[in-house]
Design a protein around this motif. Structure first.
Motif, PDB file in Angstrom:
ATOM      1  N   LEU A 257       0.836  -1.197   0.000  1.00  0.00           N
ATOM      2  CA  LEU A 257       0.000   0.000   0.000  1.00  0.00           C
ATOM      3  C   LEU A 257       0.874   1.251   0.000  1.00  0.00           C
ATOM      4  N   PRO A 258       0.596   2.205  -0.912  1.00  0.00           N
ATOM      5  CA  PRO A 258       1.347   3.467  -0.914  1.00  0.00           C
ATOM      6  C   PRO A 258       1.172   4.192   0.412  1.00  0.00           C
ATOM      7  N   PRO A 259       2.246   4.568   1.068  1.00  0.00           N
ATOM      8  CA  PRO A 259       2.144   5.240   2.370  1.00  0.00           C
ATOM      9  C   PRO A 259       1.331   6.522   2.288  1.00  0.00           C
ATOM     10  N   ASP A 260       0.518   6.738   3.308  1.00  0.00           N
ATOM     11  CA  ASP A 260      -0.267   7.965   3.476  1.00  0.00           C
ATOM     12  C   ASP A 260      -1.406   8.124   2.481  1.00  0.00           C
ATOM     13  N   ASN A 261      -1.454   7.277   1.456  1.00  0.00           N
ATOM     14  CA  ASN A 261      -2.548   7.385   0.490  1.00  0.00           C
ATOM     15  C   ASN A 261      -2.800   6.015  -0.138  1.00  0.00           C
ATOM     16  N   PRO A 262      -3.485   5.138   0.582  1.00  0.00           N
ATOM     17  CA  PRO A 262      -3.645   3.758   0.111  1.00  0.00           C
ATOM     18  C   PRO A 262      -4.533   3.614  -1.110  1.00  0.00           C
ATOM     19  N   LYS A 263      -5.155   4.697  -1.577  1.00  0.00           N
ATOM     20  CA  LYS A 263      -5.979   4.626  -2.783  1.00  0.00           C
ATOM     21  C   LYS A 263      -5.176   4.832  -4.055  1.00  0.00           C
ATOM     22  N   LEU A 264      -3.953   5.339  -3.908  1.00  0.00           N
ATOM     23  CA  LEU A 264      -3.116   5.567  -5.084  1.00  0.00           C
ATOM     24  C   LEU A 264      -2.715   4.246  -5.729  1.00  0.00           C
ATOM     25  N   LEU A 265      -2.525   4.288  -7.045  1.00  0.00           N
ATOM     26  CA  LEU A 265      -2.015   3.115  -7.749  1.00  0.00           C
ATOM     27  C   LEU A 265      -0.552   2.884  -7.399  1.00  0.00           C
ATOM     28  N   ALA A 266       0.236   3.954  -7.344  1.00  0.00           N
ATOM     29  CA  ALA A 266       1.667   3.813  -7.052  1.00  0.00           C
ATOM     30  C   ALA A 266       2.182   5.120  -6.478  1.00  0.00           C
ATOM     31  N   ARG A 267       3.271   5.002  -5.743  1.00  0.00           N
ATOM     32  CA  ARG A 267       3.849   6.199  -5.139  1.00  0.00           C
ATOM     33  C   ARG A 267       5.324   5.984  -4.855  1.00  0.00           C
ATOM     34  N   VAL A 268       6.108   7.069  -4.960  1.00  0.00           N
ATOM     35  CA  VAL A 268       7.519   7.056  -4.597  1.00  0.00           C
ATOM     36  C   VAL A 268       7.681   7.722  -3.240  1.00  0.00           C
ATOM     37  N   THR A 269       8.332   7.020  -2.319  1.00  0.00           N
ATOM     38  CA  THR A 269       8.721   7.614  -1.041  1.00  0.00           C
ATOM     39  C   THR A 269      10.224   7.351  -0.849  1.00  0.00           C
ATOM     40  N   TYR A 270      10.755   7.755   0.312  1.00  0.00           N
ATOM     41  CA  TYR A 270      12.202   7.701   0.514  1.00  0.00           C
ATOM     42  C   TYR A 270      12.523   7.154   1.901  1.00  0.00           C
ATOM     43  N   VAL A 271      13.599   6.394   1.978  1.00  0.00           N
ATOM     44  CA  VAL A 271      14.090   5.932   3.274  1.00  0.00           C
ATOM     45  C   VAL A 271      15.109   6.940   3.792  1.00  0.00           C
ATOM     46  N   GLY A 272      15.671   6.642   4.965  1.00  0.00           N
ATOM     47  CA  GLY A 272      16.534   7.611   5.629  1.00  0.00           C
ATOM     48  C   GLY A 272      17.732   8.074   4.835  1.00  0.00           C
ATOM     49  N   ASN A 273      18.337   7.196   4.038  1.00  0.00           N
ATOM     50  CA  ASN A 273      19.530   7.599   3.271  1.00  0.00           C
ATOM     51  C   ASN A 273      19.182   8.256   1.935  1.00  0.00           C
ATOM     52  N   GLY A 274      17.885   8.440   1.679  1.00  0.00           N
ATOM     53  CA  GLY A 274      17.455   9.109   0.450  1.00  0.00           C
ATOM     54  C   GLY A 274      17.096   8.183  -0.679  1.00  0.00           C
ATOM     55  N   ALA A 275      17.315   6.884  -0.497  1.00  0.00           N
ATOM     56  CA  ALA A 275      16.964   5.928  -1.557  1.00  0.00           C
ATOM     57  C   ALA A 275      15.449   5.842  -1.703  1.00  0.00           C
ATOM     58  N   ARG A 276      15.015   5.531  -2.922  1.00  0.00           N
ATOM     59  CA  ARG A 276      13.587   5.505  -3.204  1.00  0.00           C
ATOM     60  C   ARG A 276      12.946   4.173  -2.845  1.00  0.00           C
TER      61      ARG A 276
END
Length: 450
Positions: A257-276
């Protein structure tokens, strides 16, 4: 489904205006020899980068002439017979006609219609010889054929009545999670695309080399490897290596599930070191790999942590352009009524019904005469770009820095289109780029599929 129905409205406008500065011959003089038409070249009118549904025609004669004054507007001496893609012909009258200054051999016509190759121009003989009867005729030379005129003139409507119906969630099958089965699916897809043997092998080798701790699903690994040989192939290195703005490979690409918006088809987020992290909604796991490829090509564009509406328009346009190539290779894709397929199909028709400069191709800006990119629906967006913008109400800024991968996609397509490189986030440039990079055979095959 067997193609498109045309949304019906007339676009032939008849009329005539008096010509100015015509040269008359005296009634007592000997009649001049009847001139013959050397050529009649039609060009579509373009104003400020917007193609119009009007034409200018330059009619060149084999000799100088004088015009005999008459009792009707000069433009009434000319008319066209236009072949229609739907069958039959259409009579098209001339709006204005003027003798070009300084030539004595050229008449310039203005017509409120597009004129295809093989349209016929008829000129009354009495234009040049008093009391003469009959017409002089010639075929029109044009860059458009009757099919292109149809595509440029009208919004096309999918022939399947359930196109906009409620989509279904694709069921997840055991083979979707089976490494060997997905390798076979990848190979079958590459062969259906008629990729050359080396490209097929490259895709299969890549499939086996993709780190499973990063791309956890074999179906997603197959979809990512399937980008090999497409203009979106650079997405692979952008996601799997440090060759991107984060300077790190993606941390994870998974059905979750896309974080913060589970209705989205897809989403890009980032971990602590900046990786996607590329999160693709689990409802997409049962989709075909061809329906997942455009999603990966799209999400790979999002690298920096700034996102504007123009970026979403460009990313969606690139994934839609890729999808049209896939539909042309396998028309069954357009028949699917699953959730991801439905979204891609709607976007594809929106691209087909948009295009400012080359409306008979694909595009993102409004095409003249198109009120809705999805005729027969409740969609009121008049262009692909407007449609995409409305889908992202939470994005508060219009612009953002041009993403490097989007620039790479644009550079590859610019070479195909024979255009100079330009800014992928300049929507006027992108509109023209996609229209000129689209292969005519691919477009017509995709149109037939829908």
């Amino acid at each position: 489904m067997t193609g498109f129905r045309t949304s019906g409205w007339g676009f032939w406008v008849a009329g005539g205006l008096f010509a100015f500065g015509l040269t008359s011959c005296s009634s007592g003089s000997e009649q001049q020899p009847l001139p013959h038409i050397s050529s009649a070249k039609a060009e579509r009118d373009v104003v400020d980068g917007q193609a119009k549904l009007t034409s200018s025609v330059k009619v060149t004669f084999d000799r100088e002439f004088k015009v005999v004054p008459g009792d009707v507007p000069f433009a009434s001496n000319f008319e066209f017979t236009v072949p229609l893609a739907e069958g039959g012909t259409q009579r098209v009258l001339v709006k204005t006609a003027d003798v070009a200054g300084g030539t004595g051999r050229v008449i310039e016509l203005k017509v409120d219609a597009l004129l295809p190759q093989e349209a016929t121009l008829k000129v009354r003989r009495s234009t040049f010889q008093a009391k003469a009867t009959g017409t002089i005729e010639t075929k029109v030379d044009s860059d458009l054929d009757k099919t292109l005129v149809l595509l440029a003139s009208k919004a096309l409507t999918p022939s399947n009545d359930s196109f906009l119906g409620e989509p279904e969630t694709a069921a997840v099958k055991p083979e979707d999670r089976d490494d060997a089965a997905m390798r076979l699916a990848l190979e079958a897809h590459m062969q259906q695309r008629q990729a050359d043997p080396q490209t097929v092998q490259d895709a299969l080798d890549l499939y086996g080399a993709i780190p499973q701790d990063i791309v956890t699903s074999p179906k997603l690994r197959a979809a990512l490897a399937a980008l090999t040989g497409t203009f979106a192939e650079p997405a692979i290195s952008s996601l799997l290596t440090a060759n991107n703005c984060t300077k790190r490979p993606a941390s994870k690409i998974a059905f979750q599930l896309p974080p913060d918006n589970p209705k989205l088809l897809a989403r890009v987020t980032y971990v602590g070191n900046g990786a996607r992290v590329i999160s693709i909604n689990p409802y997409a796991e049962g989709e075909r790999i061809e329906h997942l490829m455009p999603i990966l090509a799209h999400e790979a564009i999002h690298c920096d942590q700034e996102d504007g509406l123009v970026e979403e328009v460009a990313a969606t346009a690139f994934d839609g352009f890729l999808y049209l190539q896939l539909v042309a290779a396998n028309e069954e894709l357009a028949q699917a009524h699953t959730r991801v397929a439905r979204e891609l199909n709607v976007d594809a028709v929106g691209l087909i019904n948009s295009g400012a400069l080359v409306p008979e191709s694909v595009g993102i800006l409004p095409s003249v005469g198109v009120k809705s990119i999805l005729p027969g629906s409740n969609v009121t967006a008049g262009s692909f770009a407007e449609f995409v913008v409305r889908a992202y109400p939470d994005i508060g800024q219009n612009t953002s820095p041009t993403e490097p991968l989007a620039a790479t996609y644009a550079s590859i397509l610019a070479e195909v289109a024979g255009m100079p490189a330009g800014d992928a986030f300049d929507l006027r440039y992108l509109d023209e780029l996609l229209s000129r990079a689209m292969n005519g055979r691919v477009l017509l095959t995709a149109i037939t599929a829908f």
